[in-house]
Scaffold this active site. Structure first.
Site, PDB file in Angstrom:
ATOM      1  N   ASP A  51       0.843  -1.200   0.000  1.00 31.46           N
ATOM      2  CA  ASP A  51       0.000   0.000   0.000  1.00 31.46           C
ATOM      3  C   ASP A  51       0.878   1.250   0.000  1.00 31.46           C
ATOM      4  O   ASP A  51       1.761   1.386   0.840  1.00 31.46           O
ATOM      5  CB  ASP A  51      -0.901   0.002   1.246  1.00 31.46           C
ATOM      6  N   TYR A  56       2.972   9.814   0.034  1.00 32.15           N
ATOM      7  CA  TYR A  56       4.113   9.176   0.715  1.00 32.15           C
ATOM      8  C   TYR A  56       5.435   9.386  -0.028  1.00 32.15           C
ATOM      9  O   TYR A  56       6.495   9.069   0.504  1.00 32.15           O
ATOM     10  CB  TYR A  56       3.898   7.655   0.870  1.00 32.15           C
ATOM     11  N   TRP A 195      -5.532   1.045   8.625  1.00 30.72           N
ATOM     12  CA  TRP A 195      -4.232   1.733   8.619  1.00 30.72           C
ATOM     13  C   TRP A 195      -3.796   1.994  10.058  1.00 30.72           C
ATOM     14  O   TRP A 195      -4.627   2.072  10.947  1.00 30.72           O
ATOM     15  CB  TRP A 195      -4.195   2.964   7.737  1.00 30.72           C
ATOM     16  N   PRO A 197      -2.473  -0.211  12.020  1.00 36.85           N
ATOM     17  CA  PRO A 197      -3.129  -1.294  12.762  1.00 36.85           C
ATOM     18  C   PRO A 197      -2.517  -1.542  14.140  1.00 36.85           C
ATOM     19  O   PRO A 197      -3.172  -2.121  15.004  1.00 36.85           O
ATOM     20  CB  PRO A 197      -2.914  -2.509  11.852  1.00 36.85           C
ATOM     21  N   LEU A 198      -1.280  -1.064  14.339  1.00 37.31           N
ATOM     22  CA  LEU A 198      -0.648  -1.229  15.658  1.00 37.31           C
ATOM     23  C   LEU A 198      -0.771   0.060  16.464  1.00 37.31           C
ATOM     24  O   LEU A 198      -0.085   0.239  17.471  1.00 37.31           O
ATOM     25  CB  LEU A 198       0.839  -1.589  15.483  1.00 37.31           C
ATOM     26  N   GLY A 199      -1.637   0.970  16.001  1.00 40.73           N
ATOM     27  CA  GLY A 199      -1.770   2.262  16.682  1.00 40.73           C
ATOM     28  C   GLY A 199      -0.427   2.972  16.745  1.00 40.73           C
ATOM     29  O   GLY A 199      -0.115   3.627  17.726  1.00 40.73           O
ATOM     30  N   ILE A 245       9.362  -6.796   9.532  1.00 37.76           N
ATOM     31  CA  ILE A 245       8.537  -7.035   8.343  1.00 37.76           C
ATOM     32  C   ILE A 245       8.194  -8.526   8.273  1.00 37.76           C
ATOM     33  O   ILE A 245       7.042  -8.910   8.053  1.00 37.76           O
ATOM     34  CB  ILE A 245       9.277  -6.556   7.063  1.00 37.76           C
TER      35      ILE A 245
HETATM   36  P1  A2P Z   1       9.559   0.600  12.806  1.00 39.24           P
HETATM   37  O1  A2P Z   1       8.984   1.331  11.630  1.00 39.24           O
HETATM   38  O2  A2P Z   1      10.671   1.318  13.478  1.00 39.24           O
HETATM   39  O3  A2P Z   1       9.927  -0.812  12.439  1.00 39.24           O
HETATM   40  P2  A2P Z   1       1.480   1.144  12.474  1.00 39.24           P
HETATM   41  O4  A2P Z   1       1.595   0.083  11.430  1.00 39.24           O
HETATM   42  O5  A2P Z   1       0.334   0.973  13.396  1.00 39.24           O
HETATM   43  O6  A2P Z   1       1.513   2.539  11.887  1.00 39.24           O
HETATM   44  O7  A2P Z   1       2.752   1.007  13.423  1.00 39.24           O
HETATM   45  C1  A2P Z   1       4.024   1.254  12.950  1.00 39.24           C
HETATM   46  C2  A2P Z   1       4.963   1.372  14.122  1.00 39.24           C
HETATM   47  O8  A2P Z   1       5.050   0.096  14.797  1.00 39.24           O
HETATM   48  C3  A2P Z   1       6.353   1.711  13.678  1.00 39.24           C
HETATM   49  O9  A2P Z   1       6.897   2.578  14.658  1.00 39.24           O
HETATM   50  C4  A2P Z   1       7.070   0.376  13.658  1.00 39.24           C
HETATM   51  O10 A2P Z   1       8.440   0.519  13.934  1.00 39.24           O
HETATM   52  C5  A2P Z   1       6.407  -0.350  14.798  1.00 39.24           C
HETATM   53  N1  A2P Z   1       6.398  -1.809  14.553  1.00 39.24           N
HETATM   54  C6  A2P Z   1       5.972  -2.440  13.445  1.00 39.24           C
HETATM   55  N2  A2P Z   1       6.094  -3.757  13.572  1.00 39.24           N
HETATM   56  C7  A2P Z   1       6.629  -3.981  14.788  1.00 39.24           C
HETATM   57  C8  A2P Z   1       6.992  -5.158  15.503  1.00 39.24           C
HETATM   58  N3  A2P Z   1       6.830  -6.351  14.982  1.00 39.24           N
HETATM   59  N4  A2P Z   1       7.518  -4.995  16.753  1.00 39.24           N
HETATM   60  C9  A2P Z   1       7.671  -3.772  17.283  1.00 39.24           C
HETATM   61  N5  A2P Z   1       7.347  -2.632  16.665  1.00 39.24           N
HETATM   62  C10 A2P Z   1       6.825  -2.723  15.425  1.00 39.24           C
END
Ligand code: A2P
Length: 284
Positions: A51, A56, A195, A197-199, A245
């Site tokens: 995506d 971006y 979007w 998804p991990l806040g 990733i």
């Molecule tokens: P980074 O980009 O430094 O790897 P969202 O998808 O909700 O926007 O969240 C993205 C954030 O979550 C980024 O800061 C990313 O860090 C972090 N993140 C993504 N995957 C993980 C993971 N598996 N463990 C810890 N932090 C993660």
């Protein structure tokens, strides 16, 4: 009855008979060489959806990464799902058609699997949607969708639409759940795509999430991503390192129980990653 088993190759059905992978790589804030490398890596470890958005500023690198993966890794174009978005200023200036052409040129992948309206710019979105519908008729885009449309905005759009959007991409994570819009999307068979998804990592330290991560022997990110998938959402986690990733797509070897799904859903508290990024309150 057992729920059907979801695996890395599973897709969600769209309302036009096409399908979309459950999980994609979210590329917000990844630019230049990093965007190229992250997308190559994502495709290597099994992601089949990427995506992006014109905003971006990484469409060029992402297009190159996808073309190289097709050339060198034996992945077929038709097995990859690429989405991008028309930016707000292009809507306001009436440049929607040129914006579509620019994204097509930058990505350089013959067609785009899903073109979105990035935000519901009130004075423009009906017109933007018409342009997307016409481009869809011409098969520039296999699917068309919207982002950040709350229920009332979707209802308004549908008053003049010839096609119902295939997808609504919304901020969605345990702390932020818009039940009204979600229910409307389900009713209209619009796939709900998450979007941040991990806040933006806000929930990764949450006590309930951490407890469940320990129980299932996975990371907090994996628990949350799996929660999205089991809810029937399409999920776009963003990560910058190869390890994260890969970790974020490794979510098909465990299943969260109904009770634990509910415990995560109950974390809903209306907390956005940015108060200025709401369907009725964005200032860009
Ligand atoms: P980074 O980009 O430094 O790897 P969202 O998808 O909700 O926007 O969240 C993205 C954030 O979550 C980024 O800061 C990313 O860090 C972090 N993140 C993504 N995957 C993980 C993971 N598996 N463990 C810890 N932090 C993660």
């Amino acid at each position: 009855m057992n729920s059907p088993v979801i695996n890395i190759d599973s897709n969600l059905q769209l309302n036009n008979q096409n399908s979309i992978p459950y999980i994609g790589y979210g590329s917000y804030k990844v630019t230049g060489k990093a965007a190229y490398n992250c997308v190559r890596h994502a495709l290597e470890v099994g992601y089949r959806m990427i995506d992006t958005a014109h905003f971006y500023q990484n469409e060029l690198e992402i297009g190159q990464a996808v073309r190289d993966a097709i050339l060198h890794d034996g992945i077929r174009r038709e097995d990859i799902f690429i989405s991008t978005k028309i930016w707000n200023d292009d809507q306001r200036a009436g440049r929607q058609q040129e914006a579509c052409e620019t994204s097509m040129k930058l990505l350089n992948l013959d067609y785009i699997d899903l073109m979105f309206i990035h935000w519901p710019v009130k004075e423009s979105y009906h017109q933007t949607w018409k342009i997307l519908e016409n481009a869809y008729d011409k098969q520039w885009f296999s699917n068309i969708g919207v982002c950040n449309f709350a229920e009332d905005q979707l209802c308004d759009l549908l008053k003049t639409a010839r096609y119902i959007p295939q997808v609504n991409q919304m901020e969605h994570h345990p702390y932020l759940q818009d039940d009204t819009t979600r229910a409307f999307c389900d009713e209209q068979r619009i796939v709900y795509q998450s979007w941040s998804p991990l806040g933006r990592s806000m929930e990764l330290e949450d006590a309930t999430i951490l407890k469940l991560a320990e129980k299932y022997g996975v990371s907090a990110a994996q628990i949350i991503i799996r929660w999205h998938i089991q809810q029937g959402c399409c999920v776009l986690p963003k990560a910058s390192s190869a390890e994260r990733i890969a970790q974020n797509i490794d979510v098909f070897h465990f299943e969260i129980t109904t009770e634990d799904m509910q415990a995560i859903t109950q974390l809903s508290c209306g907390k956005r990653v940015n108060p200025k990024s709401a369907p009725h309150n964005f200032d860009f």
